[in-house]
Design a protein around this motif. Structure first.
Motif, PDB file in Angstrom:
ATOM      1  N   GLY A   3       0.772  -1.244   0.000  1.00  0.00           N
ATOM      2  CA  GLY A   3       0.000   0.000   0.000  1.00  0.00           C
ATOM      3  C   GLY A   3       0.794   1.280   0.000  1.00  0.00           C
ATOM      4  N   CYS A   4       2.108   1.203  -0.086  1.00  0.00           N
ATOM      5  CA  CYS A   4       2.932   2.405  -0.073  1.00  0.00           C
ATOM      6  C   CYS A   4       2.769   3.171  -1.381  1.00  0.00           C
ATOM      7  N   VAL A   5       2.648   4.481  -1.279  1.00  0.00           N
ATOM      8  CA  VAL A   5       2.505   5.333  -2.460  1.00  0.00           C
ATOM      9  C   VAL A   5       3.625   6.361  -2.566  1.00  0.00           C
ATOM     10  N   HIS A   6       4.696   6.155  -1.828  1.00  0.00           N
ATOM     11  CA  HIS A   6       5.824   7.083  -1.890  1.00  0.00           C
ATOM     12  C   HIS A   6       6.571   6.900  -3.201  1.00  0.00           C
ATOM     13  N   HIS A   7       6.945   7.991  -3.834  1.00  0.00           N
ATOM     14  CA  HIS A   7       7.598   7.920  -5.141  1.00  0.00           C
ATOM     15  C   HIS A   7       8.974   7.271  -5.092  1.00  0.00           C
ATOM     16  N   GLU A   8       9.548   7.104  -3.927  1.00  0.00           N
ATOM     17  CA  GLU A   8      10.861   6.468  -3.814  1.00  0.00           C
ATOM     18  C   GLU A   8      10.771   5.038  -3.275  1.00  0.00           C
ATOM     19  N   ALA A   9       9.618   4.403  -3.406  1.00  0.00           N
ATOM     20  CA  ALA A   9       9.407   3.069  -2.837  1.00  0.00           C
ATOM     21  C   ALA A   9       9.762   1.949  -3.810  1.00  0.00           C
ATOM     22  N   GLY A  10      10.566   2.235  -4.798  1.00  0.00           N
ATOM     23  CA  GLY A  10      10.990   1.200  -5.724  1.00  0.00           C
ATOM     24  C   GLY A  10      10.014   0.928  -6.843  1.00  0.00           C
ATOM     25  N   VAL A  11       9.228   1.916  -7.225  1.00  0.00           N
ATOM     26  CA  VAL A  11       8.220   1.723  -8.268  1.00  0.00           C
ATOM     27  C   VAL A  11       8.489   2.618  -9.485  1.00  0.00           C
ATOM     28  N   ALA A  12       9.756   2.871  -9.756  1.00  0.00           N
ATOM     29  CA  ALA A  12      10.095   3.702 -10.911  1.00  0.00           C
ATOM     30  C   ALA A  12       9.617   3.023 -12.193  1.00  0.00           C
ATOM     31  N   PRO A  13       8.937   3.751 -13.054  1.00  0.00           N
ATOM     32  CA  PRO A  13       8.409   3.141 -14.276  1.00  0.00           C
ATOM     33  C   PRO A  13       9.491   2.829 -15.299  1.00  0.00           C
ATOM     34  N   LEU A  64      -0.422  -1.242  -9.474  1.00  0.00           N
ATOM     35  CA  LEU A  64       0.084  -2.080  -8.396  1.00  0.00           C
ATOM     36  C   LEU A  64       1.397  -2.737  -8.839  1.00  0.00           C
ATOM     37  N   HIS A  65       2.451  -2.470  -8.074  1.00  0.00           N
ATOM     38  CA  HIS A  65       3.780  -2.980  -8.397  1.00  0.00           C
ATOM     39  C   HIS A  65       4.126  -4.172  -7.504  1.00  0.00           C
ATOM     40  N   PRO A  66       4.815  -5.172  -8.032  1.00  0.00           N
ATOM     41  CA  PRO A  66       5.180  -6.346  -7.242  1.00  0.00           C
ATOM     42  C   PRO A  66       6.383  -6.057  -6.344  1.00  0.00           C
ATOM     43  N   VAL A  67       6.187  -5.117  -5.430  1.00  0.00           N
ATOM     44  CA  VAL A  67       7.222  -4.652  -4.517  1.00  0.00           C
ATOM     45  C   VAL A  67       6.585  -4.483  -3.145  1.00  0.00           C
ATOM     46  N   VAL A  68       7.320  -4.810  -2.088  1.00  0.00           N
ATOM     47  CA  VAL A  68       6.900  -4.523  -0.716  1.00  0.00           C
ATOM     48  C   VAL A  68       7.873  -3.483  -0.184  1.00  0.00           C
ATOM     49  N   ALA A  69       7.372  -2.299   0.147  1.00  0.00           N
ATOM     50  CA  ALA A  69       8.226  -1.195   0.568  1.00  0.00           C
ATOM     51  C   ALA A  69       8.536  -1.253   2.062  1.00  0.00           C
ATOM     52  N   GLY A  70       7.541  -1.581   2.869  1.00  0.00           N
ATOM     53  CA  GLY A  70       7.754  -1.650   4.305  1.00  0.00           C
ATOM     54  C   GLY A  70       7.780  -0.315   5.016  1.00  0.00           C
ATOM     55  N   HIS A  71       7.632   0.759   4.292  1.00  0.00           N
ATOM     56  CA  HIS A  71       7.634   2.092   4.906  1.00  0.00           C
ATOM     57  C   HIS A  71       7.010   3.093   3.937  1.00  0.00           C
ATOM     58  N   GLY A  72       6.714   4.271   4.455  1.00  0.00           N
ATOM     59  CA  GLY A  72       6.208   5.345   3.611  1.00  0.00           C
ATOM     60  C   GLY A  72       4.714   5.535   3.735  1.00  0.00           C
ATOM     61  N   PRO A  73       4.212   6.626   3.158  1.00  0.00           N
ATOM     62  CA  PRO A  73       2.771   6.889   3.209  1.00  0.00           C
ATOM     63  C   PRO A  73       2.014   5.798   2.446  1.00  0.00           C
ATOM     64  N   PHE A 108       1.424  -5.410 -17.153  1.00  0.00           N
ATOM     65  CA  PHE A 108       2.649  -4.955 -17.807  1.00  0.00           C
ATOM     66  C   PHE A 108       3.726  -6.030 -17.680  1.00  0.00           C
ATOM     67  N   ALA A 109       4.697  -6.007 -18.569  1.00  0.00           N
ATOM     68  CA  ALA A 109       5.774  -6.997 -18.576  1.00  0.00           C
ATOM     69  C   ALA A 109       6.559  -6.995 -17.264  1.00  0.00           C
ATOM     70  N   SER A 110       6.622  -5.871 -16.584  1.00  0.00           N
ATOM     71  CA  SER A 110       7.364  -5.752 -15.324  1.00  0.00           C
ATOM     72  C   SER A 110       6.702  -6.508 -14.172  1.00  0.00           C
ATOM     73  N   GLY A 111       5.455  -6.937 -14.381  1.00  0.00           N
ATOM     74  CA  GLY A 111       4.684  -7.556 -13.306  1.00  0.00           C
ATOM     75  C   GLY A 111       3.705  -6.590 -12.661  1.00  0.00           C
ATOM     76  N   ALA A 112       3.851  -5.293 -12.950  1.00  0.00           N
ATOM     77  CA  ALA A 112       2.888  -4.307 -12.458  1.00  0.00           C
ATOM     78  C   ALA A 112       1.558  -4.506 -13.197  1.00  0.00           C
ATOM     79  N   VAL A 113       0.476  -4.101 -12.537  1.00  0.00           N
ATOM     80  CA  VAL A 113      -0.850  -4.193 -13.140  1.00  0.00           C
ATOM     81  C   VAL A 113      -1.604  -2.911 -12.826  1.00  0.00           C
ATOM     82  N   ALA A 114      -2.138  -2.269 -13.864  1.00  0.00           N
ATOM     83  CA  ALA A 114      -2.974  -1.084 -13.668  1.00  0.00           C
ATOM     84  C   ALA A 114      -4.411  -1.540 -13.466  1.00  0.00           C
ATOM     85  N   HIS A 115      -4.985  -1.148 -12.342  1.00  0.00           N
ATOM     86  CA  HIS A 115      -6.374  -1.474 -12.022  1.00  0.00           C
ATOM     87  C   HIS A 115      -7.170  -0.174 -12.045  1.00  0.00           C
ATOM     88  N   THR A 116      -8.248  -0.150 -12.789  1.00  0.00           N
ATOM     89  CA  THR A 116      -9.111   1.026 -12.843  1.00  0.00           C
ATOM     90  C   THR A 116     -10.435   0.668 -12.182  1.00  0.00           C
TER      91      THR A 116
END
Length: 185
Positions: free
Chosen positions: A14-24, A144-153, A173-181
């Protein structure tokens, strides 16, 4: 009535911080470019506005910085050109195709939605929470990115009431991310 869409990257925890390892990557950046292009106006709080301006404003010499990949330039050009409304009680002025949205936030956004024009897009953390609490968000786009941040907003932390959503689209997406609308049910 104009649609207000909230779009954001989010980790599995659930982390939405831009530095949580979800760079596109290039594919996700194409998605975000299309998402930005869809909006007539971008609505930001102060923190998101300043962060986006620092990263994506065209330099005064007109040349994009060396750190920017060629596949990031279309997004940069899109966000740079878009009109922006900034919600802030601390900024005295803004530029970068922006103006301050003053007065009662909820009433101002209601008026915007009832006015002429295309979609509105909101980004960030605190501003979308206020708009979700007021029932003003018409569409939620969570990448939704296949990453667990463990911190952040975290996504919509502090929501006053449960918001029931129905999924209207899903894009993997090929990265494993999935856009849910989603739209409110």
């Amino acid at each position: 009535m104009r649609t207000l869409r909230y779009s954001i990257n989010v980790t599995l925890d659930g982390c939405v911080h831009h530095e949580a390892g979800v760079a596109p990557d290039a594919e996700l950046m194409q998605f975000w470019t299309a998402d930005t292009e869809r909006a007539d106006v971008l609505l930001f709080g102060r923190v998101t506005y300043q962060m986006m301006e620092e990263a994506w404003r065209r330099p005064t010499d007109g040349v994009w910085p060396d750190w920017m990949s060629a596949w990031e330039v279309p997004f940069a050009e899109s966000i740079d050109a878009k009109p922006k409304l900034v919600v802030s009680s601390t900024l005295g002025s803004v530029d970068w195709n922006a103006e301050l949205l003053r007065g009662d936030l909820i009433e101002s956004v209601r008026r915007l939605k009832e006015g002429p024009g295309g979609d509105l897009s909101v980004g960030g953390v605190r501003l979308p929470l206020a708009l979700a609490n007021a029932g003003l968000i018409d569409e939620y786009v969570f990448v939704l990115h296949p990453v667990v941040a463990g911190h952040g907003p975290t996504l919509l932390a502090g929501l006053d009431e449960l918001v029931r959503l129905e999924q209207v689209d899903r894009q993997p997406f090929a990265s494993g991310a999935v856009a849910h609308t989603f739209r409110p049910a």
